[in-house]
Design a protein around this motif. Structure first.
Motif, mmCIF file in Angstrom:
data_model
loop_
_atom_site.group_PDB
_atom_site.id
_atom_site.type_symbol
_atom_site.label_atom_id
_atom_site.label_comp_id
_atom_site.label_asym_id
_atom_site.label_seq_id
_atom_site.Cartn_x
_atom_site.Cartn_y
_atom_site.Cartn_z
ATOM 1 N N LYS A 1 -12.070 33.147 87.326
ATOM 2 C CA LYS A 1 -12.609 33.808 86.510
ATOM 3 C C LYS A 1 -12.238 33.742 85.008
ATOM 4 O O LYS A 1 -12.621 32.906 85.402
ATOM 5 C CB LYS A 1 -10.429 34.286 85.987
ATOM 6 C CG LYS A 1 -9.961 34.817 87.437
ATOM 7 C CD LYS A 1 -9.768 36.265 88.631
ATOM 8 C CE LYS A 1 -9.246 36.809 89.194
ATOM 9 N NZ LYS A 1 -9.030 35.649 90.598
ATOM 10 N N LEU B 1 -12.392 43.185 85.038
ATOM 11 C CA LEU B 1 -10.742 42.974 85.009
ATOM 12 C C LEU B 1 -9.853 44.092 83.900
ATOM 13 O O LEU B 1 -8.729 44.443 84.129
ATOM 14 C CB LEU B 1 -10.125 42.040 86.128
ATOM 15 C CG LEU B 1 -10.732 41.577 86.307
ATOM 16 C CD1 LEU B 1 -10.373 40.035 87.068
ATOM 17 C CD2 LEU B 1 -10.997 41.735 88.463
ATOM 18 N N SER B 2 -10.930 44.080 82.819
ATOM 19 C CA SER B 2 -9.789 44.150 81.965
ATOM 20 C C SER B 2 -10.651 44.241 80.572
ATOM 21 O O SER B 2 -11.655 43.276 80.720
ATOM 22 C CB SER B 2 -8.380 43.422 81.738
ATOM 23 O OG SER B 2 -8.849 42.064 80.682
ATOM 24 N N ASP C 1 -6.174 36.499 74.364
ATOM 25 C CA ASP C 1 -4.706 36.478 75.369
ATOM 26 C C ASP C 1 -4.129 37.804 75.834
ATOM 27 O O ASP C 1 -3.693 38.051 76.820
ATOM 28 C CB ASP C 1 -3.953 36.327 74.447
ATOM 29 C CG ASP C 1 -4.210 34.220 73.763
ATOM 30 O OD1 ASP C 1 -4.797 33.955 74.230
ATOM 31 O OD2 ASP C 1 -3.559 34.201 72.625
ATOM 32 N N LYS D 1 -4.311 38.715 80.239
ATOM 33 C CA LYS D 1 -2.665 39.254 80.019
ATOM 34 C C LYS D 1 -2.420 41.053 80.922
ATOM 35 O O LYS D 1 -2.343 40.363 82.295
ATOM 36 C CB LYS D 1 -1.443 39.958 78.921
ATOM 37 C CG LYS D 1 0.087 39.778 79.329
ATOM 38 C CD LYS D 1 1.086 40.144 77.837
ATOM 39 C CE LYS D 1 1.915 40.595 78.134
ATOM 40 N NZ LYS D 1 3.079 40.850 76.839
ATOM 41 N N LYS D 2 -3.402 41.558 80.471
ATOM 42 C CA LYS D 2 -3.704 42.677 80.907
ATOM 43 C C LYS D 2 -4.030 42.444 82.108
ATOM 44 O O LYS D 2 -4.125 43.128 83.128
ATOM 45 C CB LYS D 2 -5.097 43.734 80.113
ATOM 46 C CG LYS D 2 -5.033 45.219 79.882
ATOM 47 C CD LYS D 2 -6.108 45.604 78.990
ATOM 48 C CE LYS D 2 -5.652 46.497 79.238
ATOM 49 N NZ LYS D 2 -7.133 47.174 77.525
ATOM 50 N N ALA D 3 -5.054 41.738 82.714
ATOM 51 C CA ALA D 3 -5.756 41.040 83.717
ATOM 52 C C ALA D 3 -4.986 40.588 85.206
ATOM 53 O O ALA D 3 -5.247 39.969 85.950
ATOM 54 C CB ALA D 3 -7.302 40.509 83.604
ATOM 55 N N GLY D 4 -4.156 40.110 84.367
ATOM 56 C CA GLY D 4 -2.824 39.025 84.372
ATOM 57 C C GLY D 4 -3.693 38.153 85.273
ATOM 58 O O GLY D 4 -3.330 37.175 86.139
ATOM 59 N N VAL D 5 -4.191 36.905 84.739
ATOM 60 C CA VAL D 5 -4.770 35.911 84.525
ATOM 61 C C VAL D 5 -4.144 35.096 83.391
ATOM 62 O O VAL D 5 -4.474 35.402 82.849
ATOM 63 C CB VAL D 5 -6.016 36.479 84.201
ATOM 64 C CG1 VAL D 5 -6.695 34.705 84.610
ATOM 65 C CG2 VAL D 5 -7.040 37.016 85.101
ATOM 66 N N ASP D 6 -3.560 33.762 83.701
ATOM 67 C CA ASP D 6 -3.583 32.811 83.118
ATOM 68 C C ASP D 6 -4.481 32.449 82.728
ATOM 69 O O ASP D 6 -3.532 32.062 81.153
ATOM 70 C CB ASP D 6 -2.286 32.063 84.076
ATOM 71 C CG ASP D 6 -0.716 32.245 84.813
ATOM 72 O OD1 ASP D 6 -0.091 33.475 84.490
ATOM 73 O OD2 ASP D 6 -0.467 31.878 85.392
#
Length: 315
Positions: A4, A27-28, A52, A56-61
């Protein structure tokens, strides 16, 4: 598992933040207009806020790698913006350090046009081509060069300034200070300037006489041509000629297999590429050789930011 990557594109018109993976999937994305007087501290704050939000939009920490591309000369080894023609107060600025520290991920910096060439090498028309030139046609003109399968940076990391080759001695002054550069004649800003300077032709044009000078752009010139405006046709014929001269110079020096053209002006499609191919063929004279001129990736600006760390890690 796919890597990612968080990518930033810091340009004169907008700042884009994307999250993508090493397969070239975006992804975003999060975008905001560029504020010319943002300053170093505020720029980093905005980049972190946007990063950030994109994660968050891509679901990646947490990103595995980060790429930053910048519209201007950079020192990619030091992570420093050398000069900032479009956003004030960012010269000699280490843009990498605070982002890398915040996210705890290896961060790479590259010039935006060079990054677009890297994206073409990884995901676009340059994928299986060892010798190609990427040219971006937008507000200005820049580029990136691949020779024998490797990105060519030159002795000082500044190779690929395709827009700053002089094609008209004593021509209009370019932003770099020289006169008659390709960028000063065929960049988007230059195309609009050449229209505005011809006041009588503008008044006589049914198309341009209804448009405010501040709204005249290269895109408007292509629109005018489609609507049968003869002045637009003349401006585009001149522009195509200047581009052909510049591109043939590049081909004669580097002998690439391919020239890839991206940037906002390339979106004109056949209205640009058909006459440009004809003009280049004519301009070769007796030095003709087989060549291909093709459009760049549709989502090249998004892919450019994530391509930089992928390429750097593979070097």
């Amino acid at each position: 598992m796919a890597l990612k990557i968080l990518g930033y594109d810091v340009g004169g018109t907008k700042i884009s933040t994307v999250v993508g993976n090493d397969n070239g999937n975006i992804l975003s994305n999060v975008r905001m207009p560029t504020v010319k007087h943002l300053g170093k501290k505020r720029l980093i704050e905005e980049m972190i806020t946007m990063g950030d939000a994109a994660l968050k939009k891509a679901g990646v920490d947490k990103p595995d790698m980060i790429g930053i591309i910048f519209a201007g000369p950079v020192d990619n080894k030091k992570g420093v913006v050398i000069a900032s023609p479009n956003i004030f107060g960012l010269s000699n600025f280490n843009i990498v350090e605070p982002i890398q520290k915040y996210y705890g991920a290896k961060t790479y910096l590259e010039n935006d046009a060079t990054a677009a060439a890297i994206a073409e090498r990884l995901f676009g028309s340059g994928k299986n081509v060892d010798n190609f030139v990427y040219m971006t046609l937008s507000t200005g003109i820049g580029g990136g060069i691949f020779i024998n399968g490797k990105l060519y940076k030159g002795a000082h990391g500044m190779a690929g300034e395709l827009g700053h080759s002089v094609i008209m001695v004593n021509g209009p002054t370019c932003g770099c200070g020289r006169r008659g550069c390709l960028e000063a004649l065929a960049g988007g800003k230059a195309i609009a300037r050449r229209v505005i300077e011809n006041l009588n032709a503008v008044r006589d044009s049914n198309f341009f006489s209804r448009i405010r000078p501040t709204e005249i752009t290269a895109e408007k010139v292509f629109e005018g041509k489609k609507k049968g405006d003869m002045f637009s046709q003349l401006i585009l014929e001149e522009t195509i000629y200047y581009l052909a001269v510049g591109i043939v110079n590049i081909i004669n020096i580097l002998d690439p297999e391919l020239v890839i053209i991206g940037g906002g002006i390339s979106k004109a499609g056949k209205d640009l590429f058909d006459p440009l191919n004809d003009a280049i063929r004519e301009e070769f004279k007796s030095m003709y050789r087989p060549f291909k001129i093709v459009p760049g990736l549709e989502n090249g600006s998004d892919l450019a930011a994530i391509s930089v760390p992928l390429y750097k890690e593979s070097e």
